[in-house]
Design a protein around this motif. Sequence first.
Motif, PDB file in Angstrom:
ATOM      1  N   TYR A  96      11.093   8.212  58.133  1.00 24.15           N
ATOM      2  CA  TYR A  96      10.322   9.433  57.846  1.00 24.15           C
ATOM      3  C   TYR A  96       8.953   9.287  58.480  1.00 24.15           C
ATOM      4  CZ  TYR A  96       9.557   5.973  54.267  1.00 24.15           C
ATOM      5  OH  TYR A  96       9.355   4.772  53.648  1.00 24.15           O
ATOM      6  N   LEU A  98       5.327  11.967  58.945  1.00 24.15           N
ATOM      7  CA  LEU A  98       4.741  13.298  58.728  1.00 24.15           C
ATOM      8  C   LEU A  98       3.458  13.453  59.534  1.00 24.15           C
ATOM      9  CD1 LEU A  98       6.761  13.459  56.375  1.00 24.15           C
ATOM     10  CD2 LEU A  98       4.904  14.240  54.913  1.00 24.15           C
ATOM     11  N   HIS A 103      -0.024  14.506  54.775  1.00 22.20           N
ATOM     12  CA  HIS A 103       0.140  13.302  53.954  1.00 22.20           C
ATOM     13  C   HIS A 103      -0.407  13.536  52.546  1.00 22.20           C
ATOM     14  CE1 HIS A 103       0.213  10.225  57.555  1.00 22.20           C
ATOM     15  NE2 HIS A 103       1.114  11.181  57.680  1.00 22.20           N
ATOM     16  N   GLY A 104       0.069  12.713  51.620  1.00 24.20           N
ATOM     17  CA  GLY A 104      -0.544  12.643  50.294  1.00 24.20           C
ATOM     18  C   GLY A 104      -0.165  13.768  49.348  1.00 24.20           C
ATOM     19  N   GLY A 106       3.259  14.126  48.409  1.00 27.60           N
ATOM     20  CA  GLY A 106       4.598  13.829  47.898  1.00 27.60           C
ATOM     21  C   GLY A 106       5.732  14.354  48.766  1.00 27.60           C
ATOM     22  N   ALA A 108       6.923  13.297  51.770  1.00 24.32           N
ATOM     23  CA  ALA A 108       7.842  12.295  52.351  1.00 24.32           C
ATOM     24  C   ALA A 108       8.854  11.837  51.301  1.00 24.32           C
ATOM     25  CB  ALA A 108       7.053  11.100  52.889  1.00 24.32           C
ATOM     26  N   THR A 109       8.370  11.572  50.103  1.00 20.23           N
ATOM     27  CA  THR A 109       9.276  11.099  49.049  1.00 20.23           C
ATOM     28  C   THR A 109      10.313  12.173  48.722  1.00 20.23           C
ATOM     29  OG1 THR A 109       7.445   9.819  48.148  1.00 20.23           O
ATOM     30  CG2 THR A 109       9.358  10.127  46.723  1.00 20.23           C
ATOM     31  N   THR A 130      12.837  -0.507  57.445  1.00 20.75           N
ATOM     32  CA  THR A 130      11.962  -1.594  57.909  1.00 20.75           C
ATOM     33  C   THR A 130      10.555  -1.047  58.049  1.00 20.75           C
ATOM     34  OG1 THR A 130      12.557  -1.190  60.238  1.00 20.75           O
ATOM     35  CG2 THR A 130      13.795  -2.893  59.062  1.00 20.75           C
ATOM     36  N   ASN A 135       1.751  -1.212  55.911  1.00 20.85           N
ATOM     37  CA  ASN A 135       2.004   0.210  55.660  1.00 20.85           C
ATOM     38  C   ASN A 135       2.197   0.509  54.162  1.00 20.85           C
ATOM     39  OD1 ASN A 135       2.672   2.896  55.841  1.00 20.85           O
ATOM     40  ND2 ASN A 135       4.054   2.629  57.586  1.00 20.85           N
ATOM     41  N   THR A 136       1.093   0.436  53.429  1.00 23.55           N
ATOM     42  CA  THR A 136       1.150   0.625  51.969  1.00 23.55           C
ATOM     43  C   THR A 136       1.786   1.963  51.559  1.00 23.55           C
ATOM     44  OG1 THR A 136      -0.862  -0.673  51.896  1.00 23.55           O
ATOM     45  CG2 THR A 136      -0.246   0.464  49.873  1.00 23.55           C
ATOM     46  N   PRO A 137       1.417   3.092  52.212  1.00 22.88           N
ATOM     47  CA  PRO A 137       2.045   4.359  51.784  1.00 22.88           C
ATOM     48  C   PRO A 137       3.570   4.329  51.927  1.00 22.88           C
ATOM     49  CG  PRO A 137       0.166   4.778  53.224  1.00 22.88           C
ATOM     50  CD  PRO A 137       0.380   3.308  53.247  1.00 22.88           C
ATOM     51  N   SER A 138       4.065   3.719  53.006  1.00 23.56           N
ATOM     52  CA  SER A 138       5.511   3.687  53.202  1.00 23.56           C
ATOM     53  C   SER A 138       6.197   2.792  52.159  1.00 23.56           C
ATOM     54  CB  SER A 138       5.834   3.208  54.620  1.00 23.56           C
ATOM     55  OG  SER A 138       7.196   3.381  54.882  1.00 23.56           O
ATOM     56  N   ARG A 140       5.196   2.393  49.208  1.00 20.82           N
ATOM     57  CA  ARG A 140       5.171   3.166  47.959  1.00 20.82           C
ATOM     58  C   ARG A 140       6.276   4.225  47.955  1.00 20.82           C
ATOM     59  NH1 ARG A 140       5.425   3.615  43.102  1.00 20.82           N
ATOM     60  NH2 ARG A 140       4.468   5.435  42.138  1.00 20.82           N
ATOM     61  N   LYS A 144       9.320   4.331  45.230  1.00 22.90           N
ATOM     62  CA  LYS A 144       9.653   5.509  44.418  1.00 22.90           C
ATOM     63  C   LYS A 144      11.116   5.903  44.593  1.00 22.90           C
ATOM     64  CE  LYS A 144       6.037   8.058  45.907  1.00 22.90           C
ATOM     65  NZ  LYS A 144       5.175   9.236  46.053  1.00 22.90           N
TER      66      LYS A 144
HETATM   67  C1  LIG Z   1       4.519   6.994  55.144  1.00 23.22           C
HETATM   68  C2  LIG Z   1       4.318   8.502  55.080  1.00 23.22           C
HETATM   69  C3  LIG Z   1       5.547   9.223  55.599  1.00 23.22           C
HETATM   70  C4  LIG Z   1       4.065   8.903  53.615  1.00 23.22           C
HETATM   71  O1  LIG Z   1       4.042  10.333  53.536  1.00 23.22           O
HETATM   72  P1  LIG Z   1       3.475  11.088  52.245  1.00 23.22           P
HETATM   73  O2  LIG Z   1       4.074  12.450  52.211  1.00 23.22           O
HETATM   74  O3  LIG Z   1       1.992  10.964  52.221  1.00 23.22           O
HETATM   75  O4  LIG Z   1       4.112  10.194  51.083  1.00 23.22           O
HETATM   76  P2  LIG Z   1       4.166  10.573  49.525  1.00 23.22           P
HETATM   77  O5  LIG Z   1       3.011  11.476  49.201  1.00 23.22           O
HETATM   78  O6  LIG Z   1       5.527  11.030  49.202  1.00 23.22           O
HETATM   79  O7  LIG Z   1       3.943   9.138  48.854  1.00 23.22           O
HETATM   80  C5  LIG Z   1       2.905   8.273  49.308  1.00 23.22           C
HETATM   81  C6  LIG Z   1       2.540   7.315  48.213  1.00 23.22           C
HETATM   82  O8  LIG Z   1       1.718   6.278  48.742  1.00 23.22           O
HETATM   83  C7  LIG Z   1       0.505   6.223  48.019  1.00 23.22           C
HETATM   84  N1  LIG Z   1      -0.537   5.780  48.937  1.00 23.22           N
HETATM   85  C8  LIG Z   1      -0.974   6.395  50.048  1.00 23.22           C
HETATM   86  N2  LIG Z   1      -1.945   5.659  50.642  1.00 23.22           N
HETATM   87  C9  LIG Z   1      -2.108   4.567  49.861  1.00 23.22           C
HETATM   88  C10 LIG Z   1      -2.957   3.434  49.962  1.00 23.22           C
HETATM   89  N3  LIG Z   1      -3.819   3.274  50.976  1.00 23.22           N
HETATM   90  N4  LIG Z   1      -2.852   2.488  48.994  1.00 23.22           N
HETATM   91  C11 LIG Z   1      -1.991   2.612  47.972  1.00 23.22           C
HETATM   92  N5  LIG Z   1      -1.141   3.675  47.845  1.00 23.22           N
HETATM   93  C12 LIG Z   1      -1.210   4.639  48.792  1.00 23.22           C
HETATM   94  C13 LIG Z   1       0.299   7.622  47.507  1.00 23.22           C
HETATM   95  O9  LIG Z   1      -0.621   7.649  46.435  1.00 23.22           O
HETATM   96  C14 LIG Z   1       1.737   7.957  47.101  1.00 23.22           C
HETATM   97  O10 LIG Z   1       2.106   7.293  45.909  1.00 23.22           O
HETATM   98  P3  LIG Z   1       2.049   8.018  44.446  1.00 23.22           P
HETATM   99  O11 LIG Z   1       3.014   9.161  44.493  1.00 23.22           O
HETATM  100  O12 LIG Z   1       2.455   6.941  43.511  1.00 23.22           O
HETATM  101  O13 LIG Z   1       0.641   8.493  44.266  1.00 23.22           O
HETATM  102  C15 LIG Z   1       3.085   8.950  55.917  1.00 23.22           C
HETATM  103  O14 LIG Z   1       1.995   8.167  55.537  1.00 23.22           O
HETATM  104  C16 LIG Z   1       3.322   8.813  57.414  1.00 23.22           C
HETATM  105  O15 LIG Z   1       3.883   9.691  58.045  1.00 23.22           O
HETATM  106  N6  LIG Z   1       2.864   7.690  57.993  1.00 23.22           N
HETATM  107  C17 LIG Z   1       3.033   7.438  59.411  1.00 23.22           C
HETATM  108  C18 LIG Z   1       4.474   7.168  59.773  1.00 23.22           C
HETATM  109  C19 LIG Z   1       5.080   6.029  58.987  1.00 23.22           C
HETATM  110  O16 LIG Z   1       4.393   5.049  58.692  1.00 23.22           O
HETATM  111  N7  LIG Z   1       6.354   6.175  58.671  1.00 23.22           N
HETATM  112  C20 LIG Z   1       7.096   5.156  57.948  1.00 23.22           C
HETATM  113  C21 LIG Z   1       7.528   4.061  58.877  1.00 23.22           C
HETATM  114  S1  LIG Z   1       8.361   2.784  57.966  1.00 23.22           S
END
Ligand SMILES: CC(C)(COP(=O)(O)OP(=O)(O)OC[C@H]1O[C@@H](n2cnc3c(N)ncnc32)[C@H](O)[C@@H]1OP(=O)(O)O)[C@@H](O)C(=O)NCCC(=O)NCCS
Length: 168
Positions: A96, A98, A103-104, A106, A108-109, A130, A135-138, A140, A144
């Motif tokens: 995934y 975005l 971002h932020g 919900g 992606a989830t 992988t 990549n903390t957001p990924s 997370r 979830k």
């Molecule tokens: C990874 C990615 C898809 C997440 O998209 P998103 O729509 O923001 O994700 P969600 O909102 O569904 O969930 C993100 C979670 O990470 C958490 N988060 C985000 N940044 C964070 C940080 N720096 N530290 C801790 N948690 C963090 C959010 O709070 C959320 O968790 P929560 O629901 O418990 O609050 C987006 O950041 C992205 O496109 N990144 C670039 C591409 C990428 O890395 N893809 C994955 C490759 S493995």
Amino acid sequence: MTYRPLASELETERLSLRPLVPADAAEWHLELLGEREDGTTRTLDEDRRLLADLLASEAANGIGFRTIRRRSDGEPLGYTGLLIGRASLDEPELAYELLRRHHGQGYATEAARAVVDAAAATGRTRLWSTVGPWNTPSFRVLEKLGFRRDRVGADERSEFVYLVRDLP
Ligand SMILES: CC(C)(COP(=O)(O)OP(=O)(O)OC[C@H]1O[C@@H](n2cnc3c(N)ncnc32)[C@H](O)[C@@H]1OP(=O)(O)O)[C@@H](O)C(=O)NCCC(=O)NCCS
């Protein structure tokens, strides 16, 4: 083992998922590539061809990518889907990505959860993902979705963590 094809159209509360097609290159996919920090550069024609190749690959192997759009206004947010990647056709990888401005929230989830359910509906019993260790957001998102850390791997470019999820 043969599997049913991944559902081409999926709906969630806020999102609709449809196959990623060459026209997505100009609308939003090239912009998303430009936001990557890995130096990815591609022309519009190259991107269109890559997306056409992905569609052809899905026709052959039954898994692929879906454009994520917000149902309320049709806005493209990014993509999610399944690929062989560093895993296998039997146990593919979930992916995934975005656009930053979405971002932020919900998204992606929510989108990836629909793909996990659709992967189970193909008859598969396990998915991988992988993720770069930074990549903390990924991590997370995967937490979830019920993934757990399995092991660390590496290729010539970088280190990554394998996460796994068993499907019902
Ligand atoms: C990874 C990615 C898809 C997440 O998209 P998103 O729509 O923001 O994700 P969600 O909102 O569904 O969930 C993100 C979670 O990470 C958490 N988060 C985000 N940044 C964070 C940080 N720096 N530290 C801790 N948690 C963090 C959010 O709070 C959320 O968790 P929560 O629901 O418990 O609050 C987006 O950041 C992205 O496109 N990144 C670039 C591409 C990428 O890395 N893809 C994955 C490759 S493995």
